[in-house]
Design a protein around this motif. Structure first.
Motif, PDB file in Angstrom:
ATOM      1  N   GLN A  62       1.044  -1.068   0.053  1.00  9.02           N
ATOM      2  CA  GLN A  62       0.057  -0.003  -0.362  1.00  9.02           C
ATOM      3  C   GLN A  62       1.181   0.903  -0.123  1.00  9.02           C
ATOM      4  O   GLN A  62       1.438   1.533   0.886  1.00  9.02           O
TER       5      GLN A  62
ATOM      6  N   SER B  21      -0.707   0.870  12.008  1.00  7.15           N
ATOM      7  CA  SER B  21      -2.065  -0.311  11.335  1.00  7.15           C
ATOM      8  C   SER B  21      -1.390  -1.638  11.121  1.00  7.15           C
ATOM      9  O   SER B  21      -1.290  -2.709  11.273  1.00  7.15           O
TER      10      SER B  21
ATOM     11  N   TRP C 194      -4.905  11.330  10.483  1.00  3.85           N
ATOM     12  CA  TRP C 194      -5.208   9.803   9.887  1.00  3.85           C
ATOM     13  C   TRP C 194      -4.184   8.691   9.701  1.00  3.85           C
ATOM     14  O   TRP C 194      -3.888   7.661  10.115  1.00  3.85           O
ATOM     15  N   THR C 195      -3.618   8.722   8.589  1.00  4.72           N
ATOM     16  CA  THR C 195      -2.505   8.263   7.913  1.00  4.72           C
ATOM     17  C   THR C 195      -1.335   7.373   8.667  1.00  4.72           C
ATOM     18  O   THR C 195      -0.592   6.584   9.205  1.00  4.72           O
TER      19      THR C 195
ATOM     20  N   ARG D  30     -13.790   0.970  15.176  1.00  2.09           N
ATOM     21  CA  ARG D  30     -13.411   2.102  13.917  1.00  2.09           C
ATOM     22  C   ARG D  30     -14.421   3.553  13.769  1.00  2.09           C
ATOM     23  O   ARG D  30     -14.395   4.504  13.146  1.00  2.09           O
TER      24      ARG D  30
ATOM     25  N   SER E 149       0.525   5.018   1.123  1.00  4.40           N
ATOM     26  CA  SER E 149      -0.905   5.606   1.612  1.00  4.40           C
ATOM     27  C   SER E 149      -0.220   7.424   0.731  1.00  4.40           C
ATOM     28  O   SER E 149       0.302   7.654   0.213  1.00  4.40           O
TER      29      SER E 149
ATOM     30  N   ARG F 146      -2.755   6.349  12.280  1.00  2.00           N
ATOM     31  CA  ARG F 146      -3.390   4.843  12.312  1.00  2.00           C
ATOM     32  C   ARG F 146      -3.233   3.793  11.338  1.00  2.00           C
ATOM     33  O   ARG F 146      -2.720   2.825  11.818  1.00  2.00           O
ATOM     34  N   GLU F 147      -2.948   4.628  10.223  1.00  2.00           N
ATOM     35  CA  GLU F 147      -2.995   3.888   8.964  1.00  2.00           C
ATOM     36  C   GLU F 147      -2.047   3.030   9.196  1.00  2.00           C
ATOM     37  O   GLU F 147      -1.664   1.468   8.963  1.00  2.00           O
TER      38      GLU F 147
ATOM     39  N   GLN G  56      -6.714  -1.965   6.291  1.00  2.00           N
ATOM     40  CA  GLN G  56      -7.361  -1.747   6.316  1.00  2.00           C
ATOM     41  C   GLN G  56      -7.203  -1.015   4.987  1.00  2.00           C
ATOM     42  O   GLN G  56      -6.394   0.679   4.606  1.00  2.00           O
ATOM     43  N   THR G  57      -7.295  -1.188   3.919  1.00  2.00           N
ATOM     44  CA  THR G  57      -6.771  -1.174   2.395  1.00  2.00           C
ATOM     45  C   THR G  57      -7.095   0.024   1.615  1.00  2.00           C
ATOM     46  O   THR G  57      -8.672   0.673   2.329  1.00  2.00           O
TER      47      THR G  57
END
Length: 454
Positions: free
Chosen positions: A182, A220, A212-213, A347, A184, A216-217, A246-247
């Motif tokens: 991924q 994660s 958030w990226t 979430r 981001s 969290r992203e 969470q792709t």
């Protein structure tokens, strides 16, 4: 691509240029017959609508020229409704996206470029279009990758080479290339809105999404990949450590054999990205976060911002369908599926409660009757949610903004929190009151193409 007549030329030129620097790469442009059906639905809707109600807000698919022609047409009947022939004449003057693509690919500058055009004629959305395009690939090796990008994505050569270098490093370390990678994104606005309050609020929302990226992203993904690579052998514990991948549906690289193993992108949900992550989770397939970040354009107007959140939140409402699909495919144990659903629910709840929680903290800070412990707790929550991360981001910039600029940025993030839950609430109302979305939530009022990369 759907309703992308104005942007497809720049996208094709960008990606075609990349193929000259990346031997072995190809570009597939996917258009869909859904656009033809949506245009007919739009014609029907416009002929049933009084001319005074034909507005850009109600019909975002209309270009400014089409909107002006329809509102200025002199063929309306005494009841104020336009004739179907007039509406069809206006809307048919604009070629469909697949016609624009076909014309572009006949140009001499693209002769010999490894760019092909696939036109999907089914009823499905983006996932079905991508799956169809993959199935039409003439040749593909087992460890080739599909890289999915939206029309406004602009991955540059340096970013792609770093991603390929990361894939090669993982291949050497793990003995095989990663299943899914991924890229981001960091979100930015161009400040094209006419009103200052919209520019500031959307800028705060873009910064909030970037936070958030980063918070969290990406962490994660790293925890998820580590949990798969180093399992404990205890099903419940391993499932809890993995959580839920969470792709995101742009900047997503999927190995061809992995795409086939999980049945492609999910076609039974409104969106494809988050549900695809659920299937990867239940199949225990790792997702690696590439050490690069795309620059993605964020909504420039509050109406578009809320519409984007409204669309994104539909993924959370589709997770029960994801669980049913995983059970039917035999992926994951009931415990693993339940834990993944629990993470999705958590979430969704945090997003849904973002606005009321922020408002409650703000009221607690300014309300005279608030007790000191409560005020301290509320102030700390506001600081940690908006001020501290803004200061961290500022510290990473080459030209660090001053305190006044940081205060403005924190205020914009606070304002973004206050509208964060509106889209999710609208998505829940949509799901409860409608059977489907006949028109895709597209708009032609976006800003200029974004080409810069970091």
């Amino acid at each position: 691509m759907l309703w992308e007549q104005a942007h497809v030329g720049a996208a094709i030129a960008w990606f075609a240029a990349l193929t000259t620097q990346l031997p072995g790469s190809t570009v597939t442009v996917v258009t869909t017959a859904r656009e033809e059906r949506e245009r007919q639905h739009l014609i029907d809707a416009l002929t049933r609508c009084p001319r005074r109600q034909i507005t850009a807000r109600r019909f975002p698919h209309l270009t400014p020229t089409e909107l002006r022609q329809l509102t200025e047409a002199d063929t309306a009947g005494p009841d104020g409704y336009l004739a179907g022939a007039e509406v069809r004449s206006v809307l048919s003057a604009r070629p469909l996206t697949y016609e624009v693509v076909a014309d572009l690919l006949r140009r001499p500058e693209l002769a010999g470029a490894p760019v092909r055009h696939v036109h999907y004629r089914g009823e499905g959305r983006k996932a079905a279009q991508v799956n169809y395009a993959v199935a039409q690939m003439p040749t593909a090796r087992e460890h080739d990758y599909i890289a999915v990008y939206d029309v406004d994505s602009r991955p540059d050569l340096a970013l792609l080479r770093r991603t390929l270098g990361y894939i090669a490093a993982r291949h050497r370390a793990d003995g095989q290339p990663p299943a899914v990678v991924q890229q981001s994104a960091r979100f930015e606005t161009s400040g094209t809105a006419d009103q200052a309050w919209q520019r500031h609020l959307c800028s705060g929302a873009a910064r909030l999404q970037t936070l958030w990226t980063l918070r969290r992203e990406i962490p994660s993904f790293r925890r998820y990949a580590a949990a798969i690579q180093r399992p404990t052998g205890v099903t419940v514990l391993d499932a809890a450590r993995r959580g839920l991948a969470q792709t995101v549906g742009h900047g997503l690289l999927v190995r061809i054999d992995v795409h086939q193993r999980v049945g492609g992108l999910p076609e039974y949900t409104i969106l494809d990205d988050l549900p695809f992550g659920y299937q990867l989770t239940t199949a225990r397939l790792p997702v690696h976060a590439a050490p690069v970040m795309l620059v993605a354009p964020a909504p420039e107007r509050v109406g578009d911002l809320i519409a984007t959140h409204r669309r994104w939140f539909r993924s959370y409402l589709d997770y029960p369908a994801c669980a049913r699909a995983a059970r039917h495919a035999g992926r994951g144990t009931p415990v693993e599926q339940a834990i993944a659903l629990g993470v999705a629910g958590y979430r969704a709840a945090t997003w849904l409660l973002a606005t009321p929680a922020t408002a409650a903290c703000a009221v607690a800070v300014v309300r005279s009757a608030t007790t000191p412990p409560t005020r301290t707790f509320a102030a700390a929550a506001l600081w940690l949610g908006g001020v501290a991360p803004v200061r961290v981001l500022a510290a990473q910039q080459a030209h660090r903004p001053g305190l006044a600029a940081q205060a403005r940025d924190a205020a914009e993030v606070f304002a973004a929190y206050l509208v964060q839950s509106i889209g999710p609430v609208a998505a829940i109302v949509d799901a409860a009151t409608s059977a489907g979305l006949p028109l895709s939530p597209k708009t032609h009022r976006r800003g200029p193409d974004r080409k810069e990369q970091k």
